[in-house]
Design an enzyme around this catalytic site. Structure first.
Site, mmCIF file in Angstrom:
data_model
loop_
_atom_site.group_PDB
_atom_site.id
_atom_site.type_symbol
_atom_site.label_atom_id
_atom_site.label_comp_id
_atom_site.label_asym_id
_atom_site.label_seq_id
_atom_site.Cartn_x
_atom_site.Cartn_y
_atom_site.Cartn_z
ATOM 1 C CG HIS A 167 16.771 39.144 53.153
ATOM 2 N ND1 HIS A 167 15.657 38.949 52.374
ATOM 3 C CD2 HIS A 167 17.568 40.008 52.467
ATOM 4 C CE1 HIS A 167 15.770 39.664 51.246
ATOM 5 N NE2 HIS A 167 16.927 40.300 51.286
ATOM 6 C CB CYS A 254 9.144 39.389 52.396
ATOM 7 S SG CYS A 254 10.086 38.122 53.188
HETATM 8 C C1 CIR Z 1 14.262 37.524 46.651
HETATM 9 O O1 CIR Z 1 15.065 36.590 46.483
HETATM 10 O O2 CIR Z 1 14.624 38.700 46.700
HETATM 11 C C2 CIR Z 1 12.794 37.201 46.786
HETATM 12 N N1 CIR Z 1 12.501 36.048 46.012
HETATM 13 C C3 CIR Z 1 12.422 36.986 48.232
HETATM 14 C C4 CIR Z 1 12.550 38.220 49.067
HETATM 15 C C5 CIR Z 1 12.169 38.004 50.485
HETATM 16 N N2 CIR Z 1 12.225 39.222 51.201
HETATM 17 C C6 CIR Z 1 12.513 39.325 52.488
HETATM 18 O O3 CIR Z 1 12.906 38.363 53.123
HETATM 19 N N3 CIR Z 1 12.447 40.536 53.041
#
Ligand code: CIR
Length: 263
Positions: A167, A254
Site C-alpha cells: 500500500h 492498518c
Molecule cells: C492484506 O494483504 O490485505 C493484509 N494482509 C494486510 C493489510 C494491511 N493494511 C494496510 O496496510 N492498510
C-alpha cells in the site's frame, strides 16, 4: 489540526483465522495470542490520548479483518466505504458500513463494479488526500473517490505506490500538518514536493507505517534509529509490538479507522 486530531477510532479484534491472512512472502505463521497482546497495547495507546475506541469483535470469516483501515476512508464530513481490491477482503467493507452509519449518520460508498480501492493507499494530509494506485487500488477507484469527496470540498491527488509495495502508506505516514515520514524510495518519486519529509533510517523501511494520533506518534517497536530521529524532532513516540501483523504486511495504520464524526 483535523488531519491528526481525532475523537474516535474503530478497531477489530484479531480472529483465529488470521493464520490464513494474505501475505506477500511467507515469513511464518502469526501467533494469535501475541497478536492479541500487541493489539491490546495498541488500543490502550489510542485510548491514552483521550479518544473513544470502538472495539469490534473478531470476524472469523475474514482472516484479514483486523486491518480495518482498508475498509473505509473517514473524513470530518463523513465516511466513504471502500471496495477492497483483494477478493478475500471485499466483504469486510460491508461489515464495517453499519458501524460507520451509526457514528456518522450517513456514509457514501465506492460502488462501481470495476472500481477498487483500499484505505491503506490513502494518506489524508491537512490540505489534500493522496491516493496511491497499487495492486489493490485502481484508476476507477481513485476516480470514484475523487468525485465522492469533492462534494465535501476535498481534493484528491493520484500518486503511485512503488512496485512490490503493498500500500502507499506501507511506505509513509503523516507526522503533523506539514511533515511526512517516508522511505527514501517513495520520497524519490517526488510525490511529497512541498512537504517537509523525514526519512526512516536506512534498513528500517518496515517502520514507515506509523500513525500520528492526537499527541502521539505510534510506531512499531524494533526500529531504534528512526525512533531516535522522531524523538529528537520533538514527537511523543509510543512503540507497539508489531511482529505478528508484520508477517501479514500489516502495520500501525492498518489497525484502526481514526476520525471525528461531525457533531
Ligand atoms: C492484506 O494483504 O490485505 C493484509 N494482509 C494486510 C493489510 C494491511 N493494511 C494496510 O496496510 N492498510
Amino acid at each position: 489540526m483535523r488531519s491528526f486530531t481525532f475523537s474516535h477510532a474503530i478497531t477489530r479484534r484479531p480472529s483465529a483465522s488470521i493464520i490464513a491472512g494474505l501475505r506477500a512472502v511467507d515469513t511464518g505463521t502469526p501467533d494469535l495470542a501475541l497478536m492479541q497482546a500487541h493489539h491490546a497495547d495498541y488500543v490502550a495507546a489510542l485510548r491514552s490520548t483521550g479518544a473513544e475506541v470502538v472495539e469490534l469483535g473478531a470476524l472469523e470469516t475474514f482472516p484479514d479483518s483486523v486491518f480495518v483501515e482498508d475498509t473505509a476512508l473517514c473524513l470530518p464530513e463523513g465516511a466513504v466505504v471502500m471496495r477492497p481490491g483483494a477478493p478475500t477482503r471485499l466483504g469486510e467493507a460491508a461489515e464495517m458500513a453499519p458501524h460507520l452509519q451509526r457514528l456518522y449518520g450517513s456514509v457514501k460508498q465506492i460502488a462501481g463494479a470495476e472500481a477498487f480501492i483500499e484505505g491503506g493507499d490513502i494518506l489524508t494530509t491537512e490540505t489534500e488526500i493522496l491516493v496511491g494506485r497499487s495492486a489493490r487500488t485502481n484508476a476507477a477507484g481513485v476516480a470514484e473517490l475523487t468525485a465522492l469527496v469533492a462534494d465535501w470540498g476535498h481534493r484528491v491527488r493520484e500518486v503511485f505506490t512503488p512496485p512490490g509495495v503493498l500500500h502507499f502508506k506501507t511506505d509513509c505516514s503523516l507526522l503533523d500538518g506539514e511533515t511526512i515520514l517516508s522511505t527514501k524510495r517513495l520520497d524519490a518519486s517526488g510525490c511529497f514536493a512541498g512537504y517537509k519529509v523525514i526519512h526512516v533510517a536506512e534498513g528500517e523501511e518496515a517502520c514507515a507505517n506509523t500513525i500520528r494520533f492526537n499527541n502521539l506518534v505510534i510506531m512499531p517497536a524494533g526500529f531504534p534509529r528512526t525512533r531516535d530521529v522522531l524523538d529528537a524532532a520533538g514527537y511523543s513516540v509510543c512503540e507497539i509490538g508489531n511482529s505478528e501483523c508484520a508477517k501479514l504486511d500489516g502495520g500501525m495504520s492498518c489497525l484502526s479507522l481514526r476520525f471525528t464524526p461531525k457533531a
